[in-house]
Design an enzyme around this catalytic site. Structure first.
Site, short mmCIF file in Angstrom:
data_model
loop_
_atom_site.label_atom_id
_atom_site.label_comp_id
_atom_site.label_asym_id
_atom_site.label_seq_id
_atom_site.Cartn_x
_atom_site.Cartn_y
_atom_site.Cartn_z
N LYS A 122 -3.59 -0.34 0.99
CA LYS A 122 -2.48 -0.90 0.22
C LYS A 122 -2.95 -1.31 -1.18
O LYS A 122 -4.01 -1.93 -1.33
CB LYS A 122 -1.92 -2.11 0.97
CG LYS A 122 -0.73 -2.80 0.32
CD LYS A 122 -0.30 -3.98 1.19
CE LYS A 122 0.90 -4.71 0.63
NZ LYS A 122 1.31 -5.84 1.50
N SER A 143 6.00 -5.32 2.69
CA SER A 143 5.51 -4.72 1.47
C SER A 143 4.48 -3.61 1.69
O SER A 143 4.16 -2.87 0.76
CB SER A 143 4.90 -5.79 0.56
OG SER A 143 3.81 -6.44 1.17
N SER A 195 4.53 -8.37 6.25
CA SER A 195 4.37 -7.15 5.47
C SER A 195 3.56 -6.06 6.14
O SER A 195 3.48 -4.95 5.64
CB SER A 195 3.74 -7.48 4.11
OG SER A 195 4.66 -8.18 3.31
#
Length: 485
Positions: free
Chosen positions: A81, A156, A180
């Site tokens: 990420k 996210s 997330s």
């Protein structure tokens, strides 16, 4: 939107076993994933790192077989990420607000993956500054859900989830503050682990203390605000066995994050002796009827496999509201310290960093005390049960505009992650694992929650659910076909 027809993506554990044994080369494995990525239009990987990964694969293949045998993740392509530092690559956090300086060092968890033989193939998309429940930003645009063009992969860690679900990588690292990892894992039908705070070093998440961007040694963990105290780096994968494998690699002290304990994660032991509690989650926030029915079905299915199953309808009932209050009042000065181009940050993102007209210390202190009381009361449930089951969300993946129909009521934004955020407040380990399919043909997942430092219990139950429910690649492929119709 699908990958080339080269067979279903394999587990990280299988890839590593093949490369260690010499059945396949790391280069061969890497090129298979590179070809899938080239054919993909998901917009999941926003900073490709295929060339350095190819160099690393060649070095791995050149190792003596005995050296390769000692690498638990030999040749496994992983993604990261884009709020976690990878040496030599910029960390954009999905926005234009930071200078595109390459990180000087890997985040501690990334360094551990490399040392175990993993190949870092790219950084993945996210909402700007990781603030959002869908993955879309002005810099890179939206990431598509590989199961359905009409639905988001969540946020996210949505780019990370989409990349893994589509077989662009075999596993990877996400970050979880308020859900997330867990929410995008459900949206795309994969599994994700939010470990106990302090199990995996937080070093290298951006921004760190003082706004550090990675141009020094490694960003230090920010331990002051709510996000710094609760956010974790965690593994995401297609199989529960891979979560366990990655956790064994990244859960080790780095000498920087003072919270991390040097505690082994026990081996799988089954669930026969466990007492499992469950709830529909309705006392936290409304859920679809199909979600409530699924939770009851899952609990019933476990009754003959464990020591006891106990209904806990009000479990963690106060925790979402207490989390929400503290988050709304907590400033994020490290984000501001890192931002070098405030004029390039959308106003709605800036508003989430320091609530106007500024933090109220007395009100925040009262909210923190109330949150501490709710946390202590909630943790007492683990004196009665070993594991708690809750839904991940009120329903399946939302639409790209951040909305979901819950039995005729549109639910949006943070309320989509109410059940995840309630659990985040506790700082405990939790696995998101798919256990059913919604009316739209999309995955529905449960949170398998254990007491602090007992990741092994959550993983054991998640593995049982994964096997018993038979929601592996075949079932999720059927869900994808149904969603596209």
């Amino acid at each position: 939107m699908s990958a080339p027809a080269d067979g279903p993506p394999e587990s990280a554990a299988q890839i590593a076993a093949d490369v260690r044994s010499g059945r396949r080369s790391a280069v061969e494995v890497l090129e298979t994933h590179a070809a899938r990525t080239a054919a993909s239009d998901l917009n999941a990987i926003v900073t490709p790192l295929w060339e350095p990964a190819r160099a690393a694969a060649k070095r791995l293949d050149a190792l003596d077989p005995g050296e390769r045998e000692r690498l638990p993740l030999a040749g496994v392509p992983v993604t990261v990420k884009d709020i976690i530092c990878v040496a030599g690559a910029p960390t954009t956090a999905g926005g234009f607000g930071w200078d595109d300086r390459a990180a000087a060092a890997d985040a501690s968890a990334v360094a551990s993956l490399r040392a175990a033989g993993a190949l870092i193939v790219g950084k993945t998309n996210l909402p700007e500054l990781a603030f959002g429940t869908v993955t879309d930003n002005a810099r890179f645009g939206a990431t598509a859900n590989p199961l359905s063009t009409a639905h988001s992969p969540g946020g996210s860690s949505g780019g990370e989830a989409a990349a893994i679900a589509a077989g662009l990588s075999a596993a990877g690292l996400g970050g979880d503050f308020g859900g997330s990892i867990r929410w995008p894992a459900q949206c795309t039908g994969i599994v994700g682990l939010r470990a106990t705070v302090g199990r995996v070093p937080g070093t290298g998440q951006v921004p760190g203390a003082g706004g550090e961007l990675g141009d020094g040694r490694r960003p230090l963990p920010d331990l002051t605000g709510l996000q710094g105290r609760l956010q974790v780096i965690g593994p995401m994968a297609r199989r529960v066995e891979d979560l366990r494998l990655l956790l064994s690699v990244i859960a080790r002290p780095d000498g920087i994050d003072p919270r991390v304990r040097d505690l082994p994660v026990p081996a799988p032991a089954g669930i026969e002796r466990l007492i499992i509690g469950w709830s529909t989650g309705a006392s936290i926030a409304p859920v679809r009827r199909e979600v409530a029915d699924l939770m009851a079905e899952v609990a019933g299915g476990l009754a003959s496999l464990c020591a006891a199953v106990v209904a806990l309808p009000d479990v963690f009932a106060e925790c979402f509201d207490r989390y929400r209050e503290v988050r709304a009042l907590t400033p994020n000065p490290d984000h501001f310290a890192a931002l070098s181009h405030l004029d390039r940050v959308p106003a709605d993102v800036l508003a989430k960093l320091i609530p106007p007209p500024g933090p109220d210390p007395d009100r925040l202190a009262r909210a923190e005390r109330a949150a501490d009381e709710a946390r202590s009361a909630a943790l007492a449930v683990f004196d009665l049960v070993d594991v708690v089951l809750l839904p991940v969300a009120p329903g399946p993946a939302c639409d790209p505009e951040d909305g979901l129909d819950v039995d005729g009521v549109r639910v949006e934004g943070p309320n989509l992650m109410a059940h995840c955020r309630a659990v985040s407040l506790l700082g405990v380990p939790v696995v998101s694992v798919p256990v059913g399919v919604s009316a739209e043909g999309l995955p529905l997942s449960v949170q398998v929650i254990a007491a602090p430092w007992k990741e092994h219990l959550a993983l054991d139950v998640a593995a049982e659910l994964e096997v018993d429910r038979d929601l592996g690649a075949a079932a999720l492929a059927a869900a994808a076909r149904a969603a596209r119709r």
